[in-house]
Design an enzyme around this catalytic site. Structure first.
Site, mmCIF file in Angstrom:
data_model
loop_
_atom_site.group_PDB
_atom_site.id
_atom_site.type_symbol
_atom_site.label_atom_id
_atom_site.label_comp_id
_atom_site.label_asym_id
_atom_site.label_seq_id
_atom_site.Cartn_x
_atom_site.Cartn_y
_atom_site.Cartn_z
ATOM 1 N N HIS A 83 8.533 46.116 25.510
ATOM 2 C CA HIS A 83 9.820 46.386 26.169
ATOM 3 C C HIS A 83 9.968 47.885 26.406
ATOM 4 O O HIS A 83 11.025 48.468 26.186
ATOM 5 C CB HIS A 83 10.969 45.820 25.346
ATOM 6 N N GLU A 98 7.657 40.339 21.371
ATOM 7 C CA GLU A 98 7.055 40.080 22.682
ATOM 8 C C GLU A 98 6.145 41.214 23.160
ATOM 9 O O GLU A 98 6.173 41.611 24.320
ATOM 10 C CB GLU A 98 8.149 39.809 23.715
ATOM 11 N N ASP A 108 15.281 48.991 27.064
ATOM 12 C CA ASP A 108 14.400 47.869 27.371
ATOM 13 C C ASP A 108 13.641 48.209 28.643
ATOM 14 O O ASP A 108 13.773 49.318 29.175
ATOM 15 C CB ASP A 108 15.193 46.567 27.522
#
Length: 766
Positions: free
Chosen positions: A272, A336, A205
Site C-alpha cells: 500500500h 496485502e 495508502d
C-alpha cells in the site's frame, strides 16, 4: 484497502466495578423522565451496567450548572464538552444560584478504568470516578438523560457503569477520500457520544498520502493528489487532493484527547505504498508506475524496497508521526504485500541471503520487526494486520485481525495482544441495505442487526488466552465514499451497534430493545451534525403483476422483521401481515413500527402499468457474486450520478421471478464505468462471449445463463454517451414466471457496462 482486503479474503478481560455484578446486564428503573415514554429502557447509551431508581426528581427548569473542582483539568474539559454539545442546557460556573440543578465531579480511588458512578437526586447530581475517562463517561450519561427528558426534570437514580472491553474502536480511511478537519472533529464527537475510545486513522495508502512530513515534502506535494478514473472517452473528473498539516493534526489529537479518544495513526508498510513511491521512486523497486494507476482500487504490487536508506527514511517518517501523536499505539500495516516485485529483484534476493532469511515472507517479518523495535524504543506499541503473523515479529506487536477472527485467535495463542476487526462482519464499507438511493460500497449487506449480534469472545480461546483480546473495532474504508455525508451514512448507526458490543462485552439479538435506545441517541446527535442512515428500518416495497388483470401483488419487507404499516392512495393505515393486492395505478406508502410508534423512514412507490416490473440493479442478483460492488457512474463531474450493483469479475445479473405473460418489450438503462481495479491475474479470468456487433450487445436469456436468448440489445447507441443510455428491444413471447439472465458481449472488461434498471413492458406499451 477495503476492496483489496475483501478480494483476498474471499478468493479481555471484563472490567469489574466495585459492588457491581460482573454480568453486564442493564437494569432499568421504572419509566420516568429521561426515558422513552411507554418504555422501561433507560436513555443511557450504550446499555449501562446497573441503574437503580431513587425517590424524587431533579428539577431542571432553572438550568443546569456544571461545577468542576478547582484544579481538576479533566473535569473542566468534561464540562466544556457537555456545554459544547448542549449550550442551551448547561452552563459552567463555580457555584449555582438558588434553584439551579448542579452536576459535580468527585474523584475516588480504586474504581475500574473508565468506570463511573452517577448519582442523581433532588438536590443535584454527582459523578464519581477514579480516572479522567470515568468522569467523561459519567458526564456523557448525564447529558444523555438530560437531552432525553422533557426539560423539566429527570428521575432520581444511581448509575454504576463501565465498559467490558478496553478497546472500542472505529477506523476512518482518509487516504482514499480526504475528509476535512472539521468533519474529523465531528466524527470524534459522534464517537465520544457513544463512549468509543480508539480512533484508528488510516492516513496513507496507494491512492493518497494525507499526513504532512516535513522531512519529505513531496509525500503531500505529489502523493496527496490524484485524478479519478473515467471510462474511455469520458470527460475528466476534478482532481482529488488534500492532506492534514502537522498543526491541524495536533489540534485534532488534542480535541480527541479531551473526549477520551486515543488516535492511532497508520503508516502502512511494506505494501500500500504507491503514493509514497510516486513521490520518492528510490523507495520502490524500480518498476514503472503507469500514469493514472493511483486512481485504481485493489491489491497493488508496488512495495517499498528493503534498502537501509529506505528503512531509514521510514524511521524518519515515524519519528515525526510519534511527535505528532502522543498515544501509545502506532499502526504500521503489513497487509496485502504482494511479493512479486521482491521475488523478481536480484537486489532483494541478495538482501534475503545477506540477512540469513528463508524467503520474501521472512523478509517482510524482518522489515516489520525493525520498525516495531524502532517504535518500542520510543515507548510505543506497534500494531499490524494479521498477515504479519506469517513471519516472526516481536512479542510486543499487537495484531489487528481482519481476515475473520482467526488472526486474533492465533495471536492470542502466541501471546500477542489482539483486536477483533473482522471482514466482513465489522467492515462498514458494506451496504447496510440494498435500498435504492443508498450510497455506493460493497455489494453484500452487513446489517445493523448483524453488527449488534457480533460476539467479541472467540470460543476457541481458553480464559487465560482471552485476556489478550483487547476489544473490537469497526472499519470504514472509503474507496466509494467520496463525500462526507456518505461517510456518516455508512458509519452510523452501525457504529452505535459496535459501541453497544464493546461496552457490554457481548452481542445481542434483541434488536427492538436496541432500537428503543438508539432512536433517542440519534436524535441527540443530529444537532451535532450527524446524518445517519435509516436504511435498517426503511421498508422495501416489491411489486409484480397479479392474476386479476390491472392489479399488482405487493410484498413488504424490512430488516429485523419489525412490524409494518402501509397506506394505499392516502387512505388510513393498515397493518401489514401478508402480501396484498393493489389496483394499478396506485400509490403505496409503508413504514416500520416500534412500540406502536412510526419510525422515521418511509418508503413510497408509484404503481403504474408501465413501471410495474421495473427493478433497479440492487433489486437484481449478480450471477456468481465473486466481487460485488455498488459503483458510482463517472459522469457527470458534478451533481447526482447513477449507481450500479455489479460483480466486477463477472458482470452478469439475474432478474428473479419475472412474470412474462403479456410482456412484449424489455428496456435497459445502462452506463459505462472504468475497470480501474488492480486484481492481478484475476483480470485474465474475466470472460465475455464474443460480440456480434462492433460495440457488443446485451443478451437476455430465459431461466438461466445457458438458456435461449429471448432479447438482444445492441450497445452501439451507448458507446458515445458517458452517462446513462436506455436500450429497448422486443422480447420473445413467453408465458409464466421465469428467471432472466442478463449479460453482455465484449472483447474485454474496460469499460464495464453496468445495469441501472431493467423494465419489462406489457404489450400495450410497445
Amino acid at each position: 484497502m477495503a476492496f483489496a482486503r475483501y478480494l483476498s479474503y474471499a478468493l479481555s478481560c471484563l472490567l469489574v466495578l466495585p459492588a457491581v455484578s460482573d454480568a453486564h446486564t442493564p437494569t432499568a428503573p421504572a419509566a420516568a423522565d429521561g426515558e422513552r415514554e411507554g418504555s422501561r429502557t433507560p436513555a443511557i447509551f450504550p446499555s449501562p451496567r446497573l441503574v437503580e431508581p431513587r425517590a424524587g426528581h431533579l428539577d431542571l427548569t432553572s438550568g443546569i450548572v456544571l461545577v468542576p473542582p478547582a484544579g481538576d483539568t479533566a473535569a473542566g474539559k468534561t464540562a466544556a464538552v457537555l456545554h459544547q454539545w448542549a449550550a442551551d442546557r448547561f452552563q459552567i460556573a463555580d457555584t449555582a444560584a438558588h434553584g439551579q440543578a448542579t452536576l459535580r465531579f468527585r474523584r475516588a480511588k480504586g474504581m475500574a478504568p473508565e468506570s463511573y458512578r452517577l448519582d442523581i437526586g433532588p438536590d443535584g447530581a454527582q459523578i464519581t470516578a477514579s480516572d479522567d475517562a470515568g468522569l467523561l463517561y459519567g458526564g456523557i450519561s448525564f447529558w444523555q438523560l438530560v437531552t432525553a427528558s422533557d426539560g423539566r426534570s429527570i428521575a432520581a437514580q444511581s448509575v454504576s457503569d463501565g465498559p467490558a472491553l478496553a478497546w472500542r474502536g472505529a477506523m476512518l480511511d482518509s487516504a482514499r477520500h480526504f475528509q476535512s478537519p472539521r468533519y474529523v472533529r465531528s466524527f470524534i464527537d459522534w464517537m465520544a457520544a457513544h463512549k468509543l475510545n480508539r480512533f484508528h486513522w488510516h492516513l496513507v495508502d496507494d491512492q493518497g498520502w494525507r499526513i504532512e512530513i516535513k522531512a519529505f515534502p513531496k509525500l503531500t506535494e505529489v502523493g496527496a493528489a490524484r485524478r479519478p478514473a473515467t471510462a474511455p472517452g469520458a470527460p475528466p473528473l476534478p482532481e482529488h487532493r488534500g492532506f492534514y498539516s502537522q498543526a491541524e493534526l495536533r489540534e485534532i489529537v488534542a480535541y480527541a484527547a479531551d473526549r477520551g479518544i486515543e488516535i492511532i495513526p497508520e503508516i502502512d508498510v511494506p505494501g500500500h505504498a504507491l503514493s509514497a513511491i510516486r513521490a520518492y521512486p528510490e523507495w520502490g523497486m524500480g518498476v514503472r508506475v503507469p500514469p493514472g494507476t493511483e486512481a485504481d482500487w485493489g491489491v497493488f504490487p508496488w512495495l517499498y524496497n528493503s534498502d537501509d536508506r529506505t528503512l531509514a527514511a521510514l524511521e524518519t517518517i515515524l519519528t515525526e508521526v510519534v511527535d505528532i501523536f502522543p498515544g501509545r499505539n502506532i499502526h504500521i500495516g503489513g497487509d496485502e504485500a504482494v511479493k512479486d516485485q521482491w521475488q523478481a529483484s536480484a537486489a532483494t534476493q541478495a538482501r534475503i541471503r545477506q540477512l540469513g532469511l528463508k524467503d520474501e515472507t521472512a523478509l517482510q517479518g524482518w522489515f516489520m520487526g525493525r520498525l516495531a523495535r524502532f517504535l518500542e524504543a520510543r515507548g510505543r506499541t506497534a500494531i499490524g494486520w494479521d498477515e504479519i503473523l506469517e513471519s516472526d515479529v516481536p512479542q510486543s506487536v499487537t495484531i489487528m485481525s481482519w481476515r475473520g477472527i482467526g488472526g486474533a485467535v492465533e495471536a492470542a495463542k502466541k501471546g500477542h495482544d489482539a483486536i477483533l476487526s473482522p471482514s466482513p462482519d465489522l467492515y462498514l464499507n458494506h451496504a447496510q441495505a440494498l435500498n435504492q438511493g443508498d450510497p455506493p460500497g460493497r455489494g453484500s449487506v452487513i446489517s445493523l442487526a448483524s453488527v449488534l449480534a457480533f460476539e467479541p469472545h472467540p470460543a476457541e480461546l481458553a480464559p487465560a488466552e482471552r485476556q489478550h483480546i483487547l476489544g473490537v473495532q469497526a472499519n470504514l474504508w472509503t474507496e466509494h465514499m467520496r463525500t462526507e455525508d456518505r461517510t456518516s451514512f455508512m458509519a452510523f448507526p452501525r457504529l452505535s451497534a459496535l459501541a453497544e458490543v464493546g461496552w457490554t462485552g457481548h452481542g445481542s439479538k434483541d434488536y427492538p430493545a436496541f432500537l428503543r435506545r438508539l432512536m433517542p441517541q440519534l436524535d441527540r446527535l443530529r444537532p451535532l451534525g450527524l446524518k445517519p442512515s435509516t436504511s435498517a428500518w426503511t421498508p422495501v416495497i416489491a411489486a409484480e403483476p397479479a392474476k386479476s388483470g390491472r392489479s399488482a401483488r405487493i410484498t413488504l419487507s424490512v430488516q429485523g422483521n419489525l412490524p409494518m404499516q402501509y397506506s394505499l392512495n392516502g387512505a388510513p393505515p393498515l397493518r401489514y401481515t401478508r402480501p396484498f393486492t393493489a389496483k394499478n395505478p396506485s400509490e403505496i406508502e409503508a413504514w416500520a413500527m416500534l412500540d406502536g410508534q412510526k419510525l422515521s423512514a418511509r418508503a413510497t412507490r408509484q404503481l403504474t402499468p408501465h413501471r410495474l416490473q421495473a427493478r433497479d440493479s440492487r433489486a437484481l442478483e449478480t450471477c456468481h457474486s465473486k466481487v460485488d460492488l455498488i459503483l458510482e457512474d463517472d459522469f457527470p463531474a458534478t451533481g447526482p450520478r447513477a449507481t450500479f450493483l455489479i460483480d466486477i469479475l463477472d458482470p452478469c445479473w439475474i432478474y428473479r421471478g419475472a412474470v412474462l405473460d403479456g410482456v412484449a418489450t424489455i428496456d435497459l438503462a445502462v452506463g459505462q464505468i472504468p475497470f480501474n481495479f488492480q486484481v492481478g491475474k484475476d483480470r485474465d479470468a474475466i470472460r465475455f462471449n464474443p460480440p456480434k456487433t462492433p460495440a457488443g450487445e446485451y443478451e437476455v436469456r430465459l431461466d438461466d445463463c445457458d438458456g435461449p436468448v429471448i432479447a438482444t440489445l445492441p450497445l452501439a447507441p451507448a458507446v458515445s454517451n458517458p452517462g446513462l443510455t436506455r436500450l429497448t428491444a422486443p422480447i420473445a413471447p413467453t408465458k409464466g414466471r421465469h428467471d432472466l439472465c442478463l449479460t453482455y458481449t465484449a472483447t474485454g472488461p474496460d469499460p464495464l457496462w453496468a445495469i441501472d434498471e431493467v423494465n419489462l413492458l406489457p404489450q400495450e406499451q410497445k
